[in-house]
Design a protein around this motif. Structure first.
Motif, PDB file in Angstrom:
ATOM      1  N   ALA A  90       0.829  -1.206   0.000  1.00 33.80           N
ATOM      2  CA  ALA A  90       0.000   0.000   0.000  1.00 33.80           C
ATOM      3  C   ALA A  90       0.867   1.261   0.000  1.00 33.80           C
ATOM      4  CB  ALA A  90      -0.953  -0.011   1.194  1.00 33.80           C
ATOM      5  N   THR A 146      -3.342  -0.385   9.563  1.00 30.07           N
ATOM      6  CA  THR A 146      -4.634  -0.832  10.076  1.00 30.07           C
ATOM      7  C   THR A 146      -4.552  -2.324  10.361  1.00 30.07           C
ATOM      8  OG1 THR A 146      -5.573  -1.405   7.925  1.00 30.07           O
ATOM      9  CG2 THR A 146      -5.788   0.900   8.622  1.00 30.07           C
ATOM     10  N   ASP A 154      -5.859  -4.448   8.621  1.00 33.61           N
ATOM     11  CA  ASP A 154      -5.747  -5.040   7.284  1.00 33.61           C
ATOM     12  C   ASP A 154      -4.422  -4.573   6.687  1.00 33.61           C
ATOM     13  OD1 ASP A 154      -5.857  -5.691   4.592  1.00 33.61           O
ATOM     14  OD2 ASP A 154      -7.829  -4.806   4.256  1.00 33.61           O
ATOM     15  N   ASP A 175      -3.355  -4.526   3.864  1.00 31.72           N
ATOM     16  CA  ASP A 175      -3.497  -3.900   2.548  1.00 31.72           C
ATOM     17  C   ASP A 175      -4.125  -2.509   2.615  1.00 31.72           C
ATOM     18  OD1 ASP A 175      -2.402  -6.109   1.228  1.00 31.72           O
ATOM     19  OD2 ASP A 175      -4.346  -7.120   1.162  1.00 31.72           O
ATOM     20  N   THR A 176      -4.408  -2.031   3.830  1.00 31.77           N
ATOM     21  CA  THR A 176      -5.055  -0.726   3.995  1.00 31.77           C
ATOM     22  C   THR A 176      -4.211   0.171   4.887  1.00 31.77           C
ATOM     23  OG1 THR A 176      -7.258  -1.698   3.737  1.00 31.77           O
ATOM     24  CG2 THR A 176      -7.148   0.457   4.804  1.00 31.77           C
ATOM     25  N   VAL A 210      -7.737   7.049   2.810  1.00 35.66           N
ATOM     26  CA  VAL A 210      -7.765   5.657   3.241  1.00 35.66           C
ATOM     27  C   VAL A 210      -7.597   4.838   1.964  1.00 35.66           C
ATOM     28  CG1 VAL A 210      -9.039   3.841   4.405  1.00 35.66           C
ATOM     29  CG2 VAL A 210      -9.290   6.226   5.163  1.00 35.66           C
ATOM     30  N   THR A 251      -6.789   1.207   0.067  1.00 36.50           N
ATOM     31  CA  THR A 251      -6.780  -0.250   0.120  1.00 36.50           C
ATOM     32  C   THR A 251      -6.278  -0.785  -1.209  1.00 36.50           C
ATOM     33  OG1 THR A 251      -8.632  -0.293   1.671  1.00 36.50           O
ATOM     34  CG2 THR A 251      -8.167  -2.336   0.480  1.00 36.50           C
TER      35      THR A 251
END
Length: 142
Positions: free
Chosen positions: A11, A85, A87, A89-90, A114, A116
């Motif tokens: 990311a 986060t 996640d 990927d975020t 934000v 993702t």
């Protein structure tokens, strides 16, 4: 767009490439960064502006149309913070887009993103633009 396989881009790497494409106004690079079924949302928006763009073609078309007006030219981004986060990927990015406005001169637009990423491409980008700052940079309401 050189440097590693897109499938392995994190990311943060995608963020850096997205910023570079914005500064260089590279439609080709933007097209490579967004997934075919990507979503780009503007949770804070103004009348006449979209709140959601769906699909690479719609997103990149909207970006390219904005660039064609030459109203705002981004020169760099200042990072205030990047937050991970739950996640992997975020990420959440506090930043300022710094550049020049044809109407008002230099500007710094604070915003929060934000981001993702799936398979090295933007799957979802929520762009919390500071609408009053953007309108001031464009000379709207002066």
């Amino acid at each position: 767009m050189a440097g590693g396989s897109p499938m392995t881009w994190t990311a943060r790497e995608v963020l850096d490439r997205w910023r570079r494409a914005s500064v260089e106004q590279s439609i080709e690079d933007m097209r490579c960064l967004y997934a075919v079924d990507a979503v780009h949302e503007f949770p804070f928006t103004a009348p006449g502006l979209p709140s959601r763009l769906e699909g690479r073609d719609e997103i990149v078309g909207w970006i390219a149309a904005g660039w064609s007006t030459n109203a705002l030219r981004y020169e760099t981004y200042r990072t205030r913070a990047v937050h991970g986060t739950d996640d992997q990927d975020t990420i959440v990015v506090e930043q300022e887009a710094v550049g020049t406005s044809a109407a008002t001169g230099g500007f710094a637009l604070p915003n929060l993103v934000v981001l993702t990423v799936h398979n090295g491409q933007i799957a979802e980008l929520r762009d919390y633009v500071n609408i009053p700052a953007a309108m001031a940079a464009l000379g709207v309401g002066r």
